[in-house]
Design an enzyme around this catalytic site. Structure first.
Site, PDB file in Angstrom:
ATOM      1  N   ILE A 152       0.867  -1.181   0.000  1.00 33.99           N
ATOM      2  CA  ILE A 152       0.000   0.000   0.000  1.00 33.99           C
ATOM      3  C   ILE A 152       0.902   1.229   0.000  1.00 33.99           C
ATOM      4  CG2 ILE A 152      -2.027  -1.070   1.065  1.00 33.99           C
ATOM      5  CD1 ILE A 152      -1.164  -0.059   3.749  1.00 33.99           C
ATOM      6  N   ASP A 153       0.346   2.348  -0.411  1.00 30.60           N
ATOM      7  CA  ASP A 153       1.144   3.561  -0.577  1.00 30.60           C
ATOM      8  C   ASP A 153       1.687   4.072   0.759  1.00 30.60           C
ATOM      9  OD1 ASP A 153       0.533   3.501  -3.283  1.00 30.60           O
ATOM     10  OD2 ASP A 153      -1.228   4.797  -3.034  1.00 30.60           O
ATOM     11  N   LYS A 154       2.739   4.870   0.673  1.00 25.65           N
ATOM     12  CA  LYS A 154       3.394   5.437   1.848  1.00 25.65           C
ATOM     13  C   LYS A 154       2.385   6.106   2.788  1.00 25.65           C
ATOM     14  CE  LYS A 154       6.466   9.249   3.183  1.00 25.65           C
ATOM     15  NZ  LYS A 154       7.328  10.357   2.703  1.00 25.65           N
TER      16      LYS A 154
END
Length: 343
Positions: A152-154
């Protein structure tokens, strides 16, 4: 980052791929140095030209000079005699919030702000750096990233499953590939969605001009099929709280799909949600939104639930996580605002 383009390297027999791009079908002839400036983060033309001079830029398998013109469907690679920095992993004592663990896998709750794996500009301080500190002999995925089944994104918070054995890696990866895993995300999106539930479709691929962005290609000319199902949980007039279930797992899928239908995620800087997209021009409203941005200084997206079949027992496991404090506070502010000003 592209500091490796500064290095005056001795050539040897083995080269490692650092960048790989395919020119689009509509690409007009363009010098390869100019082409790469559009796609490589923080690149300068001088660095790219030096890399070409050293024989590190290839088009369709052949080393080229910086004035070589890229054409439609060309394959462009930048290669060096050393591995990419993101593969030079160092173990770091980074705290990991483990909510389940056995001999085959673990499920973690990732906080917003933690990068999942090293990449250009983030060579340390990532989840993987922490994983290899706390766990030995994690299996590599197809991209040589230890333990990582999905990502998942930062600035997205929430649940991830990590494989601890080769068997678990294969089994779990196949579930994500064949769309038998379950994933639910909670998001705040700009605007008042017309329908209480719906499905967003459209191929997702790299933006044709800005490599840092993804884009939707409804005609299927680029990218891969992407399907996002959503259901409205609560309406706040100017924004909507939604539950999203992913049928596919493309990069930035929820973020780019909702932008595509005109409802970018609240405070999503990359896709335009960090501006006032819906609502009035009154100073009081503007101040309210800016205050809420400060409370939630990231895109309003949380991977809340995760379900999959255990790779050994065959039992279906389902995990749930609390919406983090910053996002919950933003929801409460919008709820209170909508009661006060929209009735």
């Amino acid at each position: 980052m592209i500091q490796e383009l500064d290095e005056d390297l001795d050539r040897d027999d083995e080269l490692y791929e650092h960048y790989n791009f395919k020119a689009g079908k509509g690409q007009d002839p363009l010098r390869v140095d100019k082409f790469l400036m559009n796609f490589v983060e923080n690149a300068t033309r001088n660095k790219i030209q030096q890399a070409a001079k050293q024989g590190n830029i290839f088009v369709n398998g052949q080393a080229v000079k910086s004035n070589h013109r890229v054409k439609a469907n060309d394959d462009i690679k930048v290669m060096f005699a050393h591995p990419p920095h993101e593969y030079l992993l160092a173990a770091e004592n980074i705290p990991i919030d483990i909510i389940y663990e056995d001999n085959n896998l673990l499920v973690i709750n990732k906080p917003a702000g933690l990068v999942v794996h090293p990449g250009h500009g983030n060579y340390s301080g990532t989840l993987i750096n922490g994983l290899i500190y706390h766990f030995e002999n994690l299996p590599n995925n197809s991209s040589n990233r230890p333990g990582l089944v999905h990502r998942i994104d930062k600035d997205t918070s929430g649940l991830l499953v990590i494989a601890k054995t080769d068997e678990a890696m294969v089994h779990l990866s196949n579930q994500f590939f064949h769309k038998t895993s379950e994933r639910e995300y909670i998001a705040i999106v700009w605007g008042n969605l017309l329908s209480d539930e719906g499905t967003i479709t459209g191929h997702i691929g790299r933006h044709l001009k800005d490599r840092l962005l993804m884009d939707v290609f409804p005609d299927g000319s680029h990218g891969k099929e992407a399907v996002t199902h959503y259901k409205v949980l609560e309406r706040f007039g100017y924004v909507t709280l939604v539950s999203c279930r992913l049928e596919t797992g493309r990069t930035h899928q929820i973020r780019v799909h909702f932008k595509h239908i005109g409802h970018p995620l609240f405070n999503d800087e990359r896709y335009g949600g960090n501006k006032i997209c819906k609502g009035t021009t009154f100073a009081k409203y503007k101040q309210f939104v800016e205050n809420t941005f400060k409370i939630l200084p990231r895109q309003a997206l949380h991977a809340k639930t995760l379900g999959f079949e255990h790779p050994v027992t065959g039992k279906f496991l389902r995990f749930d996580s609390e919406i983090p404090t910053d996002m919950q506070q933003a929801i409460e502010k919008w709820r209170n605002y909508s009661v006060s000003y929209l009735e």
